[in-house]
Design a protein around this motif. Structure first.
Motif, mmCIF file in Angstrom:
data_model
loop_
_atom_site.group_PDB
_atom_site.id
_atom_site.type_symbol
_atom_site.label_atom_id
_atom_site.label_comp_id
_atom_site.label_asym_id
_atom_site.label_seq_id
_atom_site.Cartn_x
_atom_site.Cartn_y
_atom_site.Cartn_z
ATOM 1 N N MET A 206 0.857 -1.186 0.000
ATOM 2 C CA MET A 206 0.000 0.000 0.000
ATOM 3 C C MET A 206 0.896 1.240 0.000
ATOM 4 N N ASN B 252 -2.351 1.132 -3.849
ATOM 5 C CA ASN B 252 -1.477 -0.021 -3.630
ATOM 6 C C ASN B 252 -0.972 -0.551 -4.966
ATOM 7 N N PHE C 42 -2.843 4.137 -7.895
ATOM 8 C CA PHE C 42 -3.284 5.140 -6.934
ATOM 9 C C PHE C 42 -4.799 5.152 -6.842
ATOM 10 N N SER C 43 -5.270 5.279 -5.622
ATOM 11 C CA SER C 43 -6.711 5.312 -5.397
ATOM 12 C C SER C 43 -7.235 6.710 -5.738
ATOM 13 N N PRO C 44 -8.542 6.829 -5.919
ATOM 14 C CA PRO C 44 -9.108 8.125 -6.296
ATOM 15 C C PRO C 44 -8.874 9.172 -5.209
ATOM 16 N N TYR D 241 -9.788 8.994 -1.238
ATOM 17 C CA TYR D 241 -10.083 7.621 -0.826
ATOM 18 C C TYR D 241 -8.814 6.791 -0.731
ATOM 19 N N SER D 242 -8.762 5.957 0.270
ATOM 20 C CA SER D 242 -7.666 5.013 0.377
ATOM 21 C C SER D 242 -8.048 3.732 -0.342
ATOM 22 N N SER D 243 -7.111 2.813 -0.384
ATOM 23 C CA SER D 243 -7.446 1.507 -0.960
ATOM 24 C C SER D 243 -7.874 0.528 0.116
ATOM 25 N N TYR D 244 -7.687 0.925 1.367
ATOM 26 C CA TYR D 244 -7.924 0.003 2.483
ATOM 27 C C TYR D 244 -9.310 0.141 3.081
ATOM 28 N N GLU D 245 -9.718 1.402 3.293
ATOM 29 C CA GLU D 245 -10.906 1.641 4.122
ATOM 30 C C GLU D 245 -12.223 1.343 3.392
ATOM 31 N N ILE D 246 -13.069 0.592 4.052
ATOM 32 C CA ILE D 246 -14.385 0.224 3.537
ATOM 33 C C ILE D 246 -15.426 0.750 4.503
#
Lengths: 697, 697
Positions: B333, B393, B397-399, B402-407
């Motif tokens: 990440m 990750n 790159f995430s938008p 926003y992270s790539s982890y958090e839901i």
């Protein structure tokens, strides 16, 4: 053709033209998926099916595992199930319809097609920009149709890949939803209105809550599309690869498609916009094969070979000019000449310009001049031009004049030089190319090379003209004291040694005939007569090797070799496809030679000699290693040159060879070398397209 | 430090700065080698040793196998032996000297060093072109010295890689001999006068006959250099990676080094030309660590952490401006904020500009504004700014925002939001960066964000000012009904839940103090006073949670939680390194708070509670999952803030932690999460560089 249930589990390559990529699937319970520049199936999972409530039903295109990757992150809440939670369809639930340019998997409620369009590949030097772009687009298609017309509740169509690496998801609903992975070099997309899915394991596939894709490192990802009761809906998917920039070393070149596309998304989007054209091209191929009078087993073998061929193709941009390369299946050697000469017939049908392209690369970069040596002597004599075994491997081009395979100092074993055979291959390819394409400009341009080739052939026979036999008698100085081999390097010595080799002698006869024809077309009358005489000398020598005790011609004319080999007849293909009817007519000038080879074939084509118990063809009586490409080629010669009708037996032969591929090479798609029906080497191989010749009978 | 024989087998990363690559080796009998953008060791072989006559003696840096790949080509002549034919040195034959920026393997006659230079990383915005180029060069070095001064026959020095894929060999004798592989993205070269070697398996290593490399698809390749009797010779090798063009998606960027180098050969050549400078830089680091008064175990832990850190670093070119990314070890990440705040101390020492760079990326692209919600209520209230857990990750790159982890929608479990903690992290990082760098321009530029952060802290406490406690009481609306977690997501709930969490409360106290200091520096007197009051309120609340029955403060202030956690003291590091001496003085305004936390620590730092039987630190009394980075950090706090001297016990703690890495994470180099001394997650991890703080004690 629709395959019987027990034969519907095997991998097939589904490949774009010239992209060296494949979307490989079809074997049940095995890894597969999308791969780029890999001489074997991808190591991923492909999930295709439906979700109804919590019930996920999928085709069996993945290796069953229960170790969800979520365990790497969350130690508190380990999943109880993974693949166990899925309903995986079995062979009996699936009808597989395997075609020339598509592959269909049909169940009660879904129809999943993988479409790999191909056809006449336009000559890039004359085609316009739009045609070039369409031809070069590195893409195949999948089409998932879910039929819920009889249903009472919503079915969600599911298409996803797993184990392909962390992706970049893109979601522009109804326009472009896709996933890019593998350094952004691989990906797939749809224009259907779908929900993107990304999860650690597919058993958790369900609609996200709409706020975002979750979590973005989940290794299973794809599309979900609701199909309401009463509806039947389609999802069209483009699957592509894109490697930007310089893709090769030694000779640095990008892919040809980079002239027309800027990145993978561009490719995937273009493909979806133009899918109708591609679908139509594939349908034409499907119909073309279906319309023949061939048996299903023969159609299968032709389709299977073609599927594997494209996965090995690579179309580069050499400073603005196209550069064609066919990789050698699992070995990934470039334009291995032994394969070029066998795939020639296929390429003359669909892309004659690639034959010209490869022949010119061999002239310009991969030819060399050597000296020769008689066996057991250190004295060298003038040799001549020849061509390298290959042009490098794994995207690394070898230096000018050298292959990546051939090593000096080896005596008639694997990795030695193939100087004489590659010379013969260049001549035969050129003969076929010129005769079939009528490309007189090519012939005029390369007449010097043709003449040099003839000189080289003669010098490799014997330094003293009076002692020539028409058959190779000298070794190249490149061997550095060792001895040359043939393409059958890894088979037994009956086919491996080049000197005094029956297979190579007959192919040399064909090369002399080809030279004579090329000289005739350029009004080189004297040379034409001389080459014709060389062919006759060669034929006479071969005939003189008939052994009445054995009842056939032994494979090697020395050391009391007694092997019986089918490839003795292989060389006859060249005059046949060059249209040299006289040369192969029993009543023609070489009639006795043709009759002798026919007699040879009939004598050895028997159980226990050159037939396996299952009726599969055995190339050599002394080796349990039989090559599908060469079997297909020899079948063609036996039928079309000798006029042999195998009658009822033909079906048994074809069935055996089909079974070798399906049961003996289940994982590796179409393979070449089989040992008692099991693929042992030359896996995932392009060469088997020799069987395209069957379409011309 | 020279390691005892029984501790000399473990993998270490040897990595260039910012190239996300590693030449990993050191574990005996295990795969390793050179890899790019891979969150784990390479899957190859490294052969280092000597050839004397037919005797090949090598260090044990490969997995023992006897399936030579020649079998795929040559079915007639299978090799009898492969690795069996090698003499493989054992632990007892090897002295390993593991240093800050190098790793030495010494035997009777060879000295093999792997050198991974690092030091002050120049600020690319002020450094000149030459300095920038030198800093960005994606390379490490190997130096092989063979001492044959006592020998009677020639020893041939050998360095080769195996199982790294088919290479492109280049041989310009004495100038540049090298091999490029992995799509031309990885390679190594030497300027020594060597014979290149390429073979199917190393047991066949011998000099080629001089005509060419043979065969060019042999999977073991490298260099051979003769050392005559009486001589001692060195071979210098550069090992590099080079990924050209756009390397990321989502936010498309090439590597920073592509500004200075055109391809991998360019890198390898430049490195060899400038090796003296790099060697000197590494030697400075080695000397720096060696000169400290730390124990060998402590030095080992610092060196090991640093080695693993650089393998995760990635230095991009964002349209001409540098972009710094540290990947999260095996998870890859991007700039995971939980890690940034722990690696802060290391980066402030060697590359303060990267701290600024990451903080600004968080402001510009990865911040967001939310609303908040009290537990068990749907009513929303104003929230404020916070920052994402990560930035994507695997190079995707995430938008924005926003992270790539958090839901969303998850209640206090792995993958939920970390809104409050990341807000605290941004504040603490900014406080440390500004105080240590004196970068007032940065503070002025981002004062609005600092102010917004304070508002956000307050709003996350309680919507009604009168009901605030200084401790997080609300959940982010991003949770969509769920509840926030902390970086200790995968540990037990005692550390996982964010709300009313002791660890996060103390860190919040530090954040309020940092805010107060930042406001003071910008003459925002009122805000400074308010933030100081917030810190006091927070401290009071935490102190009020002291449980006399338990004898310590429970980890979570609700649900009768009784966990005892060491990370209660973690937050004290920030005022300490910001130089806020008053804040941590026992006699200062927060003296009672500091004293309470010290009492807490002393109460739980006991066998059976927060000490493993081997004397390793156990972060939580209720979880067998202890994190090395956090242990190192808490050790620092205990010693430097509380003034605790662990006396004789210190050596036992350090020895335990060293053994965890060597025996518990042998394959994965430096790892973070350990379960009873065995690395269980967060493998191959950069975060452990928190222990750089020990150099400041």
């Amino acid at each position: 053709m629709r395959l019987p249930t027990e034969k519907n589990s095997f991998h097939a390559q589904h490949s774009a033209v010239g992209a060296h990529s494949s979307f490989t699937l079809g074997m049940h319970g095995a890894p597969g998926g999308l791969a780029l520049e890999k001489g074997q199936p991808a190591d991923g999972a492909v999930y295709v099916g439906t979700i109804v409530n919590d019930q996920i039903t999928v085709l069996p295109f993945f290796e069953h595992m229960n170790n969800s990757e979520i365990a790497r992150f969350d130690h508190q809440n380990q999943p109880e199930t993974c693949h166990d939670a899925l309903t995986v369809l079995e062979a009996k639930d699936i009808t597989r319809d395997y075609r020339f340019a598509s592959d269909h998997f049909i169940t009660d409620d879904i129809h999943f097609e993988v479409i790999s369009p191909f056809g006449d590949l336009p000559d890039p030097s004359t085609a316009d920009q739009a045609t070039n772009k369409r031809a070069a687009c590195p893409v195949v298609f999948a089409k998932l149709t879910v039929d819920n017309r009889q249903g009472k509740q919503t079915k969600t169509a599911l298409f996803a890949l797993g184990e392909h690496g962390c992706p970049m998801p893109i979601h522009e609903p109804g326009k472009f939803t896709g996933f890019l992975f593998g350094n952004g070099n691989l990906g797939f997309a749809t224009d259907a209105l779908v929900e993107p899915l990304q999860t650690f394991d597919l058993s958790k596939a369900k609609k996200p809550d709409g706020t975002q894709l979750v979590p973005r490192f989940g290794g299973s990802y794809g599309f979900m599309m609701d199909v309401a009761p009463g509806e039947c809906r389609e999802m069209h998917i483009s699957l592509g690869t894109f490697r930007s920039g310089t893709a090769t070393l030694g000779l640095e070149m990008p892919y040809w498609y980079t002239r027309f596309f800027t990145n993978l998304r561009d490719v995937l989007e273009y493909a979806l916009e133009h899918k109708d054209w591609y679908y139509q091209q594939a349908a034409q191929r499907d119909a073309e094969l279906e319309a023949t009078t061939l048996s299903d087993a023969q159609k299968f073998l032709i389709a299977h070979a073609s599927h594997s061929y494209y996965g090995s193709t690579q179309w580069f941009d050499d400073s603005g000019k196209p550069f064609w390369n066919v990789n050698e299946g699992e070995y990934r050697m470039h334009n291995t000449f032994d394969l070029t000469v066998d795939m020639l017939f296929y390429e003359m049908r669909y892309s004659p310009w690639t034959v010209k392209n490869v022949l010119e690369t061999f002239i310009q970069r991969y030819s060399y001049y050597d000296e020769v040596r008689l066996p057991n002597s250190d004295t060298t004599y003038p040799g001549g031009i020849s061509f390298t075994h290959d042009q490098g491997n794994h995207n690394n081009f070898s230096p000018e004049g050298y292959s990546s395979y051939e090593i000096s100092g080896i005596d008639r074993r694997c990795f030695s030089y193939m100087t004489h055979e590659q010379l013969v291959n260049w001549i035969c390819c050129t003969g076929v190319y010129v005769c079939q394409s009528q490309d007189r400009a090519f012939l005029t341009r390369h007449l010097k090379t043709v003449k040099d080739s003839y000189t080289s052939m003669l010098n490799r026979d014997h330094p003293a003209p009076t002692q020539r036999t028409g058959v190779m008698g000298c070794e190249s100085s490149r061997c550095n004291g060792g001895g040359e081999i043939t393409t059958y390097d890894s088979l037994d010595s009956s086919l491996g040694q080049a000197r005094n080799n029956l297979y190579l002698a007959v192919k040399s006869w064909a090369a002399y005939l080809a030279l004579a024809e090329l000289f005739r077309q350029t009004d080189e009358t004297v040379l034409a007569q001389q080459a014709t005489a060389s062919a006759k000398l060669c034929a006479a020598t071969v005939m003189s090797k008939w052994d009445d005790v054995l009842g056939y011609i032994p494979a090697v004319f020395e050391d009391d070799n007694q092997s019986a080999i089918i490839p003795a007849i292989e060389g006859l293909v060249f005059p046949q496809v060059m249209g040299l009817k006289d040369a192969i007519a029993l009543e023609g000038p070489h009639g006795a030679f043709i009759a002798t080879l026919k007699r040879h074939f009939l004598a050895i084509f028997k159980p226990g000699i050159c037939l396996y118990p299952d009726q599969g063809w055995k190339l050599s009586s002394t080796a349990d290693n039989s090559w599908m490409s060469k079997i297909c080629l020899s079948q063609y010669v036996a039928r079309s040159v000798f006029g042999i009708d195998f009658g009822q037996e033909q079906a048994a032969h074809d069935q055996a060879h089909m079974d070798w591929q399906i049961f003996g090479s289940t994982f590796n798609a179409c393979s070449d070398q089989f040992s008692s029906g099991k693929a042992m080497a030359s896996l995932y191989y392009p060469r088997i397209v020799t069987n395209i010749l069957w379409l011309t009978e």
